[in-house]
Scaffold this active site. Structure first.
Site, PDB file in Angstrom:
ATOM      1  N   ASP A 295     -26.517 -48.933 -10.277  1.00 46.56           N
ATOM      2  CA  ASP A 295     -27.893 -49.264  -9.929  1.00 46.56           C
ATOM      3  C   ASP A 295     -27.864 -50.562  -9.126  1.00 46.56           C
ATOM      4  O   ASP A 295     -27.112 -51.481  -9.439  1.00 46.56           O
ATOM      5  CB  ASP A 295     -28.712 -49.426 -11.212  1.00 46.56           C
ATOM      6  CG  ASP A 295     -30.198 -49.541 -10.963  1.00 46.56           C
ATOM      7  OD1 ASP A 295     -30.594 -49.628  -9.788  1.00 46.56           O
ATOM      8  OD2 ASP A 295     -30.949 -49.555 -11.944  1.00 46.56           O
ATOM      9  N   SER A 296     -28.703 -50.662  -8.116  1.00 45.94           N
ATOM     10  CA  SER A 296     -28.622 -51.757  -7.145  1.00 45.94           C
ATOM     11  C   SER A 296     -29.016 -53.117  -7.679  1.00 45.94           C
ATOM     12  O   SER A 296     -28.773 -54.134  -7.039  1.00 45.94           O
ATOM     13  CB  SER A 296     -29.515 -51.444  -5.943  1.00 45.94           C
ATOM     14  OG  SER A 296     -30.883 -51.500  -6.323  1.00 45.94           O
ATOM     15  N   GLY A 297     -29.653 -53.164  -8.848  1.00 50.41           N
ATOM     16  CA  GLY A 297     -30.081 -54.439  -9.421  1.00 50.41           C
ATOM     17  C   GLY A 297     -31.533 -54.779  -9.180  1.00 50.41           C
ATOM     18  O   GLY A 297     -32.048 -55.738  -9.753  1.00 50.41           O
ATOM     19  N   GLY A 298     -32.217 -53.999  -8.334  1.00 48.67           N
ATOM     20  CA  GLY A 298     -33.597 -54.319  -8.008  1.00 48.67           C
ATOM     21  C   GLY A 298     -34.511 -54.348  -9.216  1.00 48.67           C
ATOM     22  O   GLY A 298     -35.310 -55.271  -9.395  1.00 48.67           O
ATOM     23  N   PHE A 299     -34.421 -53.328 -10.079  1.00 51.84           N
ATOM     24  CA  PHE A 299     -35.296 -53.271 -11.249  1.00 51.84           C
ATOM     25  C   PHE A 299     -35.028 -54.435 -12.196  1.00 51.84           C
ATOM     26  O   PHE A 299     -35.955 -55.039 -12.729  1.00 51.84           O
ATOM     27  CB  PHE A 299     -35.099 -51.946 -11.988  1.00 51.84           C
ATOM     28  CG  PHE A 299     -35.907 -51.844 -13.251  1.00 51.84           C
ATOM     29  CD1 PHE A 299     -37.262 -51.571 -13.204  1.00 51.84           C
ATOM     30  CD2 PHE A 299     -35.315 -52.046 -14.499  1.00 51.84           C
ATOM     31  CE1 PHE A 299     -38.016 -51.491 -14.375  1.00 51.84           C
ATOM     32  CE2 PHE A 299     -36.059 -51.969 -15.667  1.00 51.84           C
ATOM     33  CZ  PHE A 299     -37.413 -51.694 -15.601  1.00 51.84           C
TER      34      PHE A 299
ATOM     35  N   ASP B   4     -34.055 -51.852  -3.827  1.00 47.81           N
ATOM     36  CA  ASP B   4     -35.474 -51.531  -3.707  1.00 47.81           C
ATOM     37  C   ASP B   4     -36.285 -52.480  -4.579  1.00 47.81           C
ATOM     38  O   ASP B   4     -35.738 -53.257  -5.351  1.00 47.81           O
ATOM     39  CB  ASP B   4     -35.742 -50.081  -4.113  1.00 47.81           C
ATOM     40  CG  ASP B   4     -35.472 -49.836  -5.596  1.00 47.81           C
ATOM     41  OD1 ASP B   4     -34.574 -50.500  -6.155  1.00 47.81           O
ATOM     42  OD2 ASP B   4     -36.149 -48.986  -6.193  1.00 47.81           O
TER      43      ASP B   4
ATOM     44  N   GLN C 102     -40.272 -44.631  -3.839  1.00 46.24           N
ATOM     45  CA  GLN C 102     -41.219 -45.466  -4.582  1.00 46.24           C
ATOM     46  C   GLN C 102     -42.640 -45.038  -4.190  1.00 46.24           C
ATOM     47  O   GLN C 102     -42.831 -44.084  -3.462  1.00 46.24           O
ATOM     48  CB  GLN C 102     -40.974 -46.942  -4.306  1.00 46.24           C
ATOM     49  CG  GLN C 102     -39.670 -47.492  -4.864  1.00 46.24           C
ATOM     50  CD  GLN C 102     -39.663 -47.592  -6.385  1.00 46.24           C
ATOM     51  OE1 GLN C 102     -40.673 -47.368  -7.051  1.00 46.24           O
ATOM     52  NE2 GLN C 102     -38.520 -47.923  -6.957  1.00 46.24           N
TER      53      GLN C 102
ATOM     54  N   ASP D 226     -30.565 -41.078 -16.238  1.00 46.46           N
ATOM     55  CA  ASP D 226     -29.914 -42.121 -17.033  1.00 46.46           C
ATOM     56  C   ASP D 226     -30.976 -42.762 -17.897  1.00 46.46           C
ATOM     57  O   ASP D 226     -32.156 -42.779 -17.533  1.00 46.46           O
ATOM     58  CB  ASP D 226     -29.268 -43.199 -16.145  1.00 46.46           C
ATOM     59  CG  ASP D 226     -30.303 -44.204 -15.639  1.00 46.46           C
ATOM     60  OD1 ASP D 226     -30.446 -45.284 -16.255  1.00 46.46           O
ATOM     61  OD2 ASP D 226     -31.017 -43.901 -14.655  1.00 46.46           O
TER      62      ASP D 226
END
Length: 378
Positions: free
Chosen positions: A93-97, A147, A190, A267
């Site tokens: 996961d890109s880390g945005g959340f 994102d 989104q 996930d």
């Protein structure tokens, strides 16, 4: 795009799909559930035991790994697969959340997000380019665009601002992705709870050269019916030839409902987090092992399970471990939960292949309801 990553649909039942994602590190059977190994570990589990539950792929996270122990360090140590002793596929996961939900004093602008670590207050900047660089250093097989995820409910204006920023970041993430054999990059839809925004985002991302598409920004506080409405709105506008990933979902019922609508990958921290807090997921619904009614219950969680944790230990023993705060209780319940989730995915795949998904879901939900009704105090 790399020729070593591919997705094949083998069977359909309505809008549900059964297929396989091929990567050089292994084949991922879909619909697939990815246990969450946020910080290079699935909490309370040995990697080989995670594999034994039936998992084909794990999830890791940019935000946590960049803060500790650091992406460059993991790269020097041979990459995330060797570091955590998991030779099979990994999605990051890109880390945005996590930046939006965990970081302190964050400042967002077109370039990315500047934030303070929730661990030690140190200052960091995460941009689409840096997120993709970190995922390259980690060596993950499936990498996610950077994102912005907003929590629901939110205004349509806020959802539109974040969606358009995420689309611009999607272009930058795609350009920053370093193509290597077997590596893939996914875009993220989104748009909050707005149908027009979801459709616009899906169409725009479908036109970009991504290996797969994810639906983000759901399971963030909205009712299940809103989530399902957004899926029914979004999925028809995503390419049927590419895998569809619903991020951060969810409960067993969320999963079966989303599979029926055409989702291929999931996930969620729910099975592992629940296991650490005394809650088991079983074919008979949820079982709260904190409940005193299990203090002398010699029955296992599931006598027919192939998982030793669910089959070989009494509910009385599990209740004792939970009440005593013993680590073994967390380990056993986490294993049992992950095994149940993987058993559910296997059942969904078989049902799609046999053309009886509707019946399978109805039978499964009825069994959950009957089991939970029987466990309520009389």
């Amino acid at each position: 795009m790399s020729q070593d990553f591919s997705f094949t649909v083998h069977a359909t039942d309505g809008t549900a799909r059964k297929g396989e994602i091929f990567t050089p590190r292994g084949t991922i059977r879909t619909p697939a559930f990815m246990p969450v190994g946020t910080a290079a570990t699935v909490k309370a589990m040995f990697p080989q035991d995670v594999r034994a539950t039936g998992a084909d792929i794990l999830l890791g996270n940019v935000y946590h790994l960049m803060l500790r122990p650091g992406a460059e360090r993991i790269a020097r140590l041979g990459g995330l697969h060797d570091f955590m002793r998991w030779p099979f596929p990994i999605l990051t996961d890109s880390g945005g959340f996590q930046v939006m939900s965990l970081a302190k004093l964050r400042k967002l602008d077109e370039s990315g997000v500047t934030f303070q670590s929730h661990i030690d207050g140190s200052k960091h900047h995460l941009s689409p380019e840096r997120s993709m660089e970190i995922q390259h250093l980690l060596g993950s097989d499936i990498q996610m665009q950077f994102d912005e995820c907003v929590r629901l409910p939110c205004s349509d204006d806020e959802a539109e601002r974040a969606m358009r920023l995420s689309l611009r970041w999607a272009e930058r993430s795609r350009k920053a992705f370093r193509q290597q054999p077997g590596r893939a990059v996914f875009g993220i839809v989104q748009g909050g709870a707005s149908k027009p925004l979801r459709i616009e985002s899906a169409k725009a991302l479908a036109g970009m050269d991504f290996h797969g598409l994810a639906v983000g920004g759901l399971a963030v506080g909205e009712p299940q019916e809103v989530m399902l409405d957004m899926l029914e709105t979004t999925l028809p506008h995503l390419p049927a030839s590419k895998p569809r990933y619903l991020m951060g979902v969810g409960t067993p019922d969320d999963i079966v409902q989303a599979v029926a609508r055409g989702v291929d990958m999931f996930d969620c921290v729910m099975p592992t987090r629940a296991g650490r807090h005394g809650l088991a997921y079983t074919p008979f619904g949820k079982v709260n092992l904190k409940n005193a009614r299990y203090a002398e219950d010699l029955s296992p969680l599931d006598a027919d399970s192939t998982c030793p944790a669910a089959r070989d230990y009494s509910r009385a023993y599990l209740h004792h471990l939970v009440k005593a705060g013993e680590i073994l209780g967390m380990m056993l319940l986490t294993q049992a939960n992950l095994a149940y989730y993987q058993s559910l995915m296997a059942g969904l795949r078989a049902a799609i292949g046999d053309g009886r998904l509707t019946d399978f879901i109805a039978e499964t939900r009825a069994q959950w309801a009957a089991g939970e009704a029987a466990s309520r105090p009389q």
